[in-house]
Design a protein around this motif. Structure first.
Motif, PDB file in Angstrom:
ATOM      1  N   UNK A 169      68.727  84.725  14.475  1.00 55.04           N
ATOM      2  CA  UNK A 169      68.121  83.444  14.135  1.00 55.04           C
ATOM      3  C   UNK A 169      67.560  82.737  15.356  1.00 55.04           C
ATOM      4  N   UNK A 170      66.478  82.016  15.158  1.00 58.38           N
ATOM      5  CA  UNK A 170      65.893  81.157  16.180  1.00 58.38           C
ATOM      6  C   UNK A 170      66.743  79.889  16.247  1.00 58.38           C
ATOM      7  N   UNK A 171      67.327  79.563  17.415  1.00 59.17           N
ATOM      8  CA  UNK A 171      68.218  78.402  17.490  1.00 59.17           C
ATOM      9  C   UNK A 171      67.496  77.068  17.291  1.00 59.17           C
ATOM     10  N   UNK A 172      66.191  77.039  17.442  1.00 61.16           N
ATOM     11  CA  UNK A 172      65.459  75.777  17.320  1.00 61.16           C
ATOM     12  C   UNK A 172      65.275  75.338  15.879  1.00 61.16           C
ATOM     13  N   UNK A 173      64.976  76.300  14.993  1.00 62.38           N
ATOM     14  CA  UNK A 173      64.732  75.898  13.603  1.00 62.38           C
ATOM     15  C   UNK A 173      65.529  76.720  12.588  1.00 62.38           C
ATOM     16  N   UNK A 174      66.445  77.555  13.084  1.00 65.20           N
ATOM     17  CA  UNK A 174      67.330  78.359  12.246  1.00 65.20           C
ATOM     18  C   UNK A 174      66.585  79.350  11.351  1.00 65.20           C
ATOM     19  N   UNK A 175      65.353  79.682  11.723  1.00 65.80           N
ATOM     20  CA  UNK A 175      64.628  80.716  10.989  1.00 65.80           C
ATOM     21  C   UNK A 175      64.958  82.079  11.600  1.00 65.80           C
ATOM     22  N   UNK A 176      64.795  83.118  10.821  1.00 61.09           N
ATOM     23  CA  UNK A 176      65.041  84.465  11.337  1.00 61.09           C
ATOM     24  C   UNK A 176      63.871  84.855  12.232  1.00 61.09           C
ATOM     25  N   UNK A 177      64.191  85.293  13.452  1.00 62.82           N
ATOM     26  CA  UNK A 177      63.111  85.688  14.365  1.00 62.82           C
ATOM     27  C   UNK A 177      62.978  87.203  14.489  1.00 62.82           C
ATOM     28  N   UNK A 178      64.079  87.930  14.225  1.00 62.64           N
ATOM     29  CA  UNK A 178      64.030  89.389  14.292  1.00 62.64           C
ATOM     30  C   UNK A 178      65.300  89.958  13.669  1.00 62.64           C
ATOM     31  N   UNK A 179      65.343  91.277  13.552  1.00 66.94           N
ATOM     32  CA  UNK A 179      66.517  91.965  13.036  1.00 66.94           C
ATOM     33  C   UNK A 179      66.931  93.018  14.056  1.00 66.94           C
ATOM     34  N   UNK A 180      68.221  93.168  14.212  1.00 66.24           N
ATOM     35  CA  UNK A 180      68.749  94.261  15.028  1.00 66.24           C
ATOM     36  C   UNK A 180      69.384  95.254  14.074  1.00 66.24           C
ATOM     37  N   UNK A 181      69.081  96.517  14.290  1.00 74.79           N
ATOM     38  CA  UNK A 181      69.647  97.566  13.460  1.00 74.79           C
ATOM     39  C   UNK A 181      70.398  98.534  14.349  1.00 74.79           C
TER      40      UNK A 181
END
Length: 188
Positions: A169-181
């Motif tokens: 998650x992006x700490x600024x707006x709590x949106x997902x910024x990427x995924x780790x697999x």
């Protein structure tokens, strides 16, 4: 005072130094800053002010050492994971933005070939539709997903992995910024 500070800094540039002085000469203040003096207090400062300054310097030094230790531990952990797991990152559209060396070894794809591709690059065409739907729904909801997945390498070799997908998650707006697999290679 400045001469002593200079000698201390020749030996140790990190040790906290609190200068308690009546000297308010700008040139001396600038020189103290140059030698990274932690705090510069007037001689008539209260005991509380001095104690506060000492506590602040101690917390800062402790915090810096703590962060350094965490970073070292994290590097060791990352190296250990990279030795035993296929690791990749994707953007929110599912395009691969990072793969580790083990991913390349097992999949047969180079980093250059994998970056920008979707994970369908290695997912077997006959992978469980229920697993794929479950994975897709979890990603859409921003949840961690875990399960077994069937893959196929560049050289058409089948392999299985226990896959974990983690949204970052992006700490600024709590949106997902990427995924780790991360994928642990398993037998069927």
């Amino acid at each position: 005072g400045i001469e002593i500070i200079r000698e201390i800094r020749n030996e140790d540039f990190e040790i906290p130094i609190i200068l308690l002085t009546n000297n308010t000469d700008n040139e001396k203040l600038l020189e103290a800053i140059k030698y990274k003096v932690t705090d510069y207090l007037p001689q008539k400062s209260s005991k509380k002010t001095l104690i506060d300054s000492i506590q602040k310097a101690s917390r800062t030094r402790h915090h810096d050492k703590f962060i350094e230790n965490i970073e070292d531990d994290l590097k060791e952990l990352i190296n250990a994971i990279n030795d035993v797991a296929l690791v990749s990152k994707t953007d929110i559209e599912g395009n691969i933005t990072f793969v580790n060396k083990y991913f390349c070894e097992i999949s047969g794809y180079t980093e250059e070939e994998a970056i920008g591709q979707n994970h369908t690059l290695i997912r077997a065409k006959d992978a469980s539709k229920d697993q794929v739907n479950s994975l897709t729904n979890a990603i859409r909801l921003g949840k961690v997903w875990e399960g077994k997945m069937k893959y196929i390498s560049k050289t058409k070799e089948i392999f299985f992995g226990y896959l974990t997908i983690i949204p970052i998650y992006n700490p600024l707006d709590n949106s997902i910024k990427e995924y780790i697999q991360k994928n642990y290679n398993t037998s069927e």
